[in-house]
Structures are given as C-alpha cells and as structure tokens.
Motif scaffolding. Sequence first.
Motif, PDB file in Angstrom:
ATOM      1  N   VAL B 168       0.793  -1.246   0.148  1.00  0.00           N
ATOM      2  CA  VAL B 168      -0.040   0.168   0.064  1.00  0.00           C
ATOM      3  C   VAL B 168       0.786   1.168  -0.214  1.00  0.00           C
ATOM      4  O   VAL B 168       1.843   1.377   0.721  1.00  0.00           O
ATOM      5  N   ASP B 169       0.596   2.161  -0.966  1.00  0.00           N
ATOM      6  CA  ASP B 169       1.392   3.372  -1.025  1.00  0.00           C
ATOM      7  C   ASP B 169       1.126   4.166   0.266  1.00  0.00           C
ATOM      8  O   ASP B 169       0.078   4.494   0.595  1.00  0.00           O
ATOM      9  N   PRO B 170       2.239   4.479   0.933  1.00  0.00           N
ATOM     10  CA  PRO B 170       1.983   5.343   2.196  1.00  0.00           C
ATOM     11  C   PRO B 170       1.100   6.574   2.010  1.00  0.00           C
ATOM     12  O   PRO B 170       0.444   6.709   2.863  1.00  0.00           O
ATOM     13  N   ALA B 171       1.039   7.240   0.779  1.00  0.00           N
ATOM     14  CA  ALA B 171       0.315   8.251   0.565  1.00  0.00           C
ATOM     15  C   ALA B 171      -1.261   7.789   0.567  1.00  0.00           C
ATOM     16  O   ALA B 171      -2.102   8.733   0.718  1.00  0.00           O
ATOM     17  N   ASP B 172      -1.677   6.590   0.465  1.00  0.00           N
ATOM     18  CA  ASP B 172      -2.934   6.125   0.459  1.00  0.00           C
ATOM     19  C   ASP B 172      -3.282   5.717   1.860  1.00  0.00           C
ATOM     20  O   ASP B 172      -4.419   5.112   2.043  1.00  0.00           O
ATOM     21  N   LEU B 173      -2.608   5.472   2.931  1.00  0.00           N
ATOM     22  CA  LEU B 173      -2.786   5.302   4.077  1.00  0.00           C
ATOM     23  C   LEU B 173      -3.869   6.407   4.765  1.00  0.00           C
ATOM     24  O   LEU B 173      -3.546   7.429   4.666  1.00  0.00           O
ATOM     25  N   ALA B 174      -4.922   5.787   5.401  1.00  0.00           N
ATOM     26  CA  ALA B 174      -5.747   6.600   6.091  1.00  0.00           C
ATOM     27  C   ALA B 174      -5.467   6.880   7.518  1.00  0.00           C
ATOM     28  O   ALA B 174      -5.126   5.927   8.213  1.00  0.00           O
ATOM     29  N   ILE B 175      -5.161   8.088   7.866  1.00  0.00           N
ATOM     30  CA  ILE B 175      -4.823   8.448   9.241  1.00  0.00           C
ATOM     31  C   ILE B 175      -5.859   9.113   9.897  1.00  0.00           C
ATOM     32  O   ILE B 175      -6.700   9.800   9.390  1.00  0.00           O
ATOM     33  N   PRO B 176      -6.165   8.427  10.746  1.00  0.00           N
ATOM     34  CA  PRO B 176      -7.556   8.988  11.537  1.00  0.00           C
ATOM     35  C   PRO B 176      -7.579  10.352  11.930  1.00  0.00           C
ATOM     36  O   PRO B 176      -6.474  11.032  12.408  1.00  0.00           O
ATOM     37  N   GLU B 177      -8.751  10.979  11.579  1.00  0.00           N
ATOM     38  CA  GLU B 177      -8.959  12.429  11.898  1.00  0.00           C
ATOM     39  C   GLU B 177      -8.680  12.703  13.336  1.00  0.00           C
ATOM     40  O   GLU B 177      -9.114  12.256  14.103  1.00  0.00           O
ATOM     41  N   GLY B 178      -7.593  13.743  13.370  1.00  0.00           N
ATOM     42  CA  GLY B 178      -7.477  14.468  14.688  1.00  0.00           C
ATOM     43  C   GLY B 178      -6.112  13.669  15.476  1.00  0.00           C
ATOM     44  O   GLY B 178      -5.718  14.200  16.324  1.00  0.00           O
TER      45      GLY B 178
END
Lengths: 343, 343, 343
Positions: B168-178
């Motif tokens: 998975v491209d690190p740019a596509d990782l979802a970082i939890p909001e906040g």
Amino acid sequence: MAKTNPGRFFEDYKVGQVIAHAVPRTLSGGERAAYHALYPARHALYSSDEFARASGLSAAPLDDMIAFHTVFGKTVPDVSLNAVANLGYAEGRFLKPVYAGDTLRSESEVIGVKQNSNGKSGVVYVRTRGLNQRDEVVLEYVRWVMVRKRDLDAPAPETVIPELAKVVDPADLAIPEGLDFTNYDFTLSGEPHRWGDYEVGETIDHVDGVTIEEAEHMLATRLWQNTAKVHFDATFRPDGQRLIYGGHVISMARALSFNGLANAQMIVGLNGGAHANPCFSGDTVKAWSEVLDKAETSAPGVGAIRLRLVATKGGEPFALKGEDGKYRPEVLLDLDYWALMPV
Amino acid sequence: MAKTNPGRFFEDYKVGQVIAHAVPRTLSGGERAAYHALYPARHALYSSDEFARASGLSAAPLDDMIAFHTVFGKTVPDVSLNAVANLGYAEGRFLKPVYAGDTLRSESEVIGVKQNSNGKSGVVYVRTRGLNQRDEVVLEYVRWVMVRKRDLDAPAPETVIPELAKVVDPADLAIPEGLDFTNYDFTLSGEPHRWGDYEVGETIDHVDGVTIEEAEHMLATRLWQNTAKVHFDATFRPDGQRLIYGGHVISMARALSFNGLANAQMIVGLNGGAHANPCFSGDTVKAWSEVLDKAETSAPGVGAIRLRLVATKGGEPFALKGEDGKYRPEVLLDLDYWALMPV
Amino acid sequence: MAKTNPGRFFEDYKVGQVIAHAVPRTLSGGERAAYHALYPARHALYSSDEFARASGLSAAPLDDMIAFHTVFGKTVPDVSLNAVANLGYAEGRFLKPVYAGDTLRSESEVIGVKQNSNGKSGVVYVRTRGLNQRDEVVLEYVRWVMVRKRDLDAPAPETVIPELAKVVDPADLAIPEGLDFTNYDFTLSGEPHRWGDYEVGETIDHVDGVTIEEAEHMLATRLWQNTAKVHFDATFRPDGQRLIYGGHVISMARALSFNGLANAQMIVGLNGGAHANPCFSGDTVKAWSEVLDKAETSAPGVGAIRLRLVATKGGEPFALKGEDGKYRPEVLLDLDYWALMPV
C-alpha cells in the motif's frame, strides 16, 4: 540496540526511586463479565447495580480484585520480570471503589533494598499505588520480591528495610463515601450471617472446589496485562509446566469464600499474604477462612472483619503449617485482609 | 430442500458479483475485554481512553484486529466455507477507527477467478469491505482463497487475475482524523523507542511466547462469528486436530510484538500475508519483526512504519525460508503491514 | 454453627412456599461478548443494534438464553444443590427482552412435591420467575428436580403433582412490544427461509459440530453464577469427570441451529426439555431440529414456530429414541420450544 524490555535487575533499584508503570487501562462491564466467567464471584454489591445503590453507592463497583490485578499487572514489567519470588504484601488499602469507565494506571516507589548474602540477588520493597483518571489513589500496597542481579560484581547497596505494619489499623481503613448497610437485604446477599455473628477465632470451610485449567489462568492473567513468561510459555520451565499467577489463586479463593462469607462484601485492607506453594493446571483449589479480628467503623451499619483466607490443593481444611513451622505442601495461599460487613 | 448453508463453490463466483455478508455485529467494551483476555495486547492507545484522548481521538478505539476479525468472520460462510486454502492478502487499509457501540457488517466483491489446471478447484479473489452503522467503510482488503468446485464438469470461467499492489502506497494510508502524537507519553506507552529510532532492515526478537490451548482459540474464533468447522470439530479432520484460525495467530503475534514495538500503535495498512504453516493446540507461538520501510505522514508527530511480522512455533528468530525458498516448517505467519508511530 | 449453605433437602420444600433467590445480577455488553465467545451464536437480532431497531426494538436484546441461564443460575443454591437429577421443564415463557444494563433476580414457588417410593428422595416442582429492576417478570418456567432427603425418617408430605401444559398455547406467547418483521432483511439475517417455508414434520440437520473443552463449560457455567460442585470439581465424582451444565448444551445446540434456522430469532416459549444423557469434555456436540407446529401471531410479519431441538454427541441425525422407548445413548438434549420468525 535491543528494543525489548529486559526488565530491571536488583542493582537498578534505588530507595526513593518512583517508577511510573506503562499502559493505562480503561475498564468496562466487559472486564466484570470476564471476571464472573473466570471466578465463581457472587458478592451482591459487585454483581448488582441495584444492590449497590441500596447500599449508598452510585452503581456496582468492579470487584476489588479487578482493581488489584489491573494495578499489579502494570508493575510486572518494571518490578517482577526478573523476580525469583514474590515474597509478601503489606499495608494494602483499597481507597476508592473502581467503576466501569474508570481508567487505571500504576506507580511504585522503591522503599527498601537488601542484597542477599549469596550476592546473586536481593530483596526489593516497593509501595505501589493505583490511580484513576482523576489522579485519585484507588489502592496502594507494599510488595517485596526477590530479584536477580544482572552484574554479580555490582556493589551491594546500603540495606534499607522499611518498617511495615503487621496489620492495617482499622482506623486507617477507607470506607467508601456514602456506604450504608442499614437497609442491607440479607436474602438478596445470599446469607443471613452478619458481622455480629462471627467470632474471632472462628474457622469456615468454604466447601466448594474448582479444578484449574491452563486456558483459564492464562485468560485471567492476560486480562490484567500481566506478561510474566512463566505463566504462558510451556517451554520456559524445564518441567514444561506453566506456573499459575498467584493472583489467580487469590481471586479463586476469595470467590469460593462466598459460601460462608457472602456478606464480607468489600475488601478494604490487605494486611499480608504469602503464596505458600505454586499452583499448576489440574490442581483443585479449595479455600477456608479464619476470623482474625473485628472492628467497628464510622459508616452506618458497617463493621470491619479481619480474615485469614487460605487456598489449598487437597488436604484437610484448617491445617496451615507443619511441625517444622513451614506451610504444608498443599497450602497455596495465606492471605490476611479486612472486609466490610453489615453489622 | 436442505435449509443449511452449503457454502459457495468455485463455479458460483463471477467477477463483478457483490456479496453482502450476513449478521451485522454491535461491538462493546465486552469484546475489548475478551480481546485482552485472549491476547497479551497492551498498545496504550487501545487500552486507555485517556491515552487515546491525549492522542486526539474521542476514546480508545477497539483493537484494529477486532475490526479485522469481525469483518473477516462474516465473510466465511460466503467465501471460505469450501476453501481448501487461504492464499493471501493485499491492499488492506484501515480507514476509520472502530469504537465500542459501532455496528459492523461486511461485503465482498469478486475481483478475480482462475480455475486450477487440475479442474477440481480454482482461486477466487475478493475485495472485502467492512462498514459501520453510518455506512462508512472502516476497512478493506483483498483476499484470495482456493475453493473447490461442486461440479467438476462445470466449464472454466475466463481467467481474471487482478493487478494488486505489492505494498500500500504510504500516501494512501488513512490517518484517523485528529490523530496527533506531539504530546505522546512514552512512559505510559511502555517504551522509549520512537519512529526515528527504527532503521529499515532492523530486526526485533519479541522474546515472549504463549503456548496455545484449544479452549482459547475456539473462544477467539467464535467471538468473531467465524464458523469454519475445521476450527471447532475435532472429528472433522482425520488426524483429530482442530486447525487454529489464522487470525488467532495474527493477533497473538501482533500482541507479542508489543515487546519491542510498543509504539507501533495503529495498524493502517495490510500489504500482504501468508499463513505459512498450520497452528495447533500445544504450539508455543513466538514472534519477530523486521522493519521493511518507513514513511512520513501528514499528521502531527505521526510516522508510518512498514513491518514484517513473523510468528513461529519453535526455531530461532529471523529464519524465514529454507534454501528451497519455502517457508521453514516452524514459521506460522508472514505478515506485512503499516503501523503509525510517534516520530 | 456452620455458615456454609448446605442446600435444601426434600423435606424442606412445602407447596406454596416462595423462595427469593440471592445475588441479583446486572448484565452488560460484557456478558453478550462472553456469550459470543462461548457459543457460535449468530442470530442477527441479538447481534446487531441496527438489526434490532429495524425490527422495532430499542436495541439488540441479550440472547434469550443469557436471561434463562442468569435466572436459572440463581436458583441452584436453593433448588438443585442436593438434586440427584434435573427432570424436566414446562410452561416456560419469555415475557420481556432483557437488555444490557438490566438487573435480574429470581424467585421460585414450590408447586408440587412427591416422595419417591424408596423413601430416600422426592420430586420437587417449582415455578421460577426472573424479574428485572422494574419488577417486571422477564421469564418464567416450571422445573422439576429429584432431591435427596436429609432425614430418611421425615414423614412423606402429601403428594401434589401440578397439572402442567404439554405445550404453551401460542395465544399465551408474549410478543415483545413493537416487534415488526415486515421490513426484515433476509440477507443480513443470513438465510432466505421464512416461516412459510417450514413445514410441520420437517427435520433439519444443523451439520456443524463443536468439541467441548473443560475450560469453556466452566467459564460458561460460572458466568451464570451457577455453583453446582459437579461442574467444577474434578475430585467430586468418582470417575474424575466434570459433568457439563445442561444449559451449556442448550446454548450450544441453539447456536448451532442457526445453520438452517437463522430466522428463528426469538425464543418465546419453552414447552419441555430433557437432558437425556450427560455431556463431558471431549464430546463433539451436534444438533438437529424438527418442526413440531406453527402458529400465527398478532405482530406484523411475525409467525411462531414450535421446534424440537436435539443435541447429540455422535450418531446420525434424527434418531432420538431406541426400540425400548428410551433416549439413544448419544442424545444429550431434547428441547421443545417456540420461536418467532418472519412470515
């Protein structure tokens, strides 16, 4: 640069040092349900919100031993990872009930060190405190453990042996705010016996027994995030046995003691305790109690009772030590605590 | 008219088909407690509401693997009831934290099929999504399994093999909001090692081991409503052994990896994974990790680390494959994932 | 003055007597999670708050058997501590769903006694009611047990055998307020089969099996605060086996029956039941069902189905009794109940 935790060795402990233990834990009804699945726990104050409210509390607290195990478990990586033996407890006080939703963390102060004459290990005394999310101390106790030295050539520290009370003075027991047993329902609690019905010196055989399985003690020990290898890894000991966490035996014995002490509702003091012999899977744990003392409290309808709780694996009840003064081989636990009962 | 579910066979899968899986599940603090009893899970963000709030979340999420297992379990009756083997994972992303009170359901899209040359089975590729009660996708991943044919004479479908990213491209990782690790407390988290302290290529032996019992893996597997017979019925396999759900090994290894990776808090990507050898009751599971990559993220104080997580039953750490290029017999799991750490 | 509970003996029961059982219990999501870990329970109405709301309820109730076991467990110290056998059930009705947060207690009325001709024991009939914190009856059932006499010379009481309905009249089944299956989602529930698809006389082999472990049945039995020694203490029976609580088999069989009866959502009546043979650790439990009857209800989209649920340990499905009219040795349970299904 190893990143895993090697644990502390004897020479790493300095008197006065305060260790903040890792991994705070938010507890919920889930831990309560797990506790009821793991132990035959039936004390009504911890089982029913309604019963607790009739006793002046806001809801049923989590079992006192849930609080104890949670606080204790956090100390393991810092205090007992290299421990050879868990030697004793003293001056334990349960200061605030713990409720579902509370978050607990632990810290320990080193209050004593004494190198053994063999030079290979030493005894470390710590006073551990469990704190909730409001930084209130919910319980505290002193524990001492024998810990190995990393470097046998490290110089022996100055010996400091803390002066510890043999018994928590009943005047120092913390009675939960609002606790009131004047309308106590002895039918719902399960037994008619009140504080006034117990005599100092009286002994009670709790009759029931539980044969312990590997899966159960591991579930329990993990639940408290206690990570000591010896409880989980069958390849760790030469005999291939997993040593059962001493706290598992405490909770089992306390739960079994319902039968005869159903009204010894809240644990408020821990005067002392010894894990007399190891417990393994397949052992059938039974328990007996002895009334050691009684005291009045300031709370309405509430008395304090001091109990010796003994867990065994086989043998007859009421036999504690042999002629040599040592614990009999079937004795697992000798615990000395204060509980609150309706007068 | 048999009413029981025979499961789908190879010829029942068509590329483009979307399968809505049954039995949505509301999760609570109960599943969290059970998870802590089943695995030595200690990552602070999932253990403490207070720690999670200090990291910018509303409360401690449920462990990422609780979400994964819950979503995965629902797919079993539709995807793997007649599976011969679970072949791999790819393109896994954890998109939203799951909290106590959330209700999860799953759906899978068939994205590839390829009949085996023996004509008896074929490989099915599905992209599975887990959705919460607001229809938000909380996680997604691709899985491929080998499935038996019902009718050996059924014609082979046109082969479709999806193009899957190796990582998975690190740019596509979802970082939890906040999410914000700038005030991260390394004492409470359990280790001082931050993202900057790990080097690509570094390996970590997680040291601890857990010997697995039948009762434990069955409790875990049922908890996720995973109903595959082979995990529960000792009369199902000729050897009388119950095969342990591969996800049980994932959770066990991930929890063991706390010791050395305590700050690899959140799993956000699943690049790949292989269940290299079967796990049975009595096996002692240990784990080691290798740092495969690192990446920055847009969130304050948050870095991404790509880890290989290997679970073994015996043998030395860091040995993965033999000279023949095959997994060594003691390797249970080879997982490749992205986690979020304080920088 | 022994303080432990010796239990009641045959001569202690008087017709008309009402026994309030001890230890009320507040249930939470924790008990639900534990139930899902212990049994392969998947009925959607009990698994998902969303599904339950779409069916007109406020949230997912706790599994009906959680309510039953909780209420039943409380009766054990008063009813079956000295029981030789649990003989039967009748006239069971589930009157109100039980939700997380509810507190249950139990009371039993003695409705019949009959001394056995051997003079050593007798049969006691009780009608047990489970009540919530609002004093609403959530379920009631009649149970009869064979109980030992304490004093063989105690005079035989006047025989009273209650007249018990063979089947709960469907008109007497309590349909939860608001229940509405008109928008029932057969995809999410797991099977397309509706009330109209089942025919009286139809039999269903539920196919799946679970091999039972000591740890599991003890966790389950303790969870309901059922304290009968015989389930926990391997030294209690001469053969060293722990007898598995009959209710564990009921829950296991009911959960297994999902496969073929996924839409038999709510248990509303318990017409009868026999624990035909004892169950021990190592047994592999399977289940089959037979449709005994069907009835309409007043609730929109809701039909009632009467089912025989049989649990076995080995053997072929659909074989219940031998030529001698006795249960075959592999039959563990023969249960007769009413459930609610979408029409």
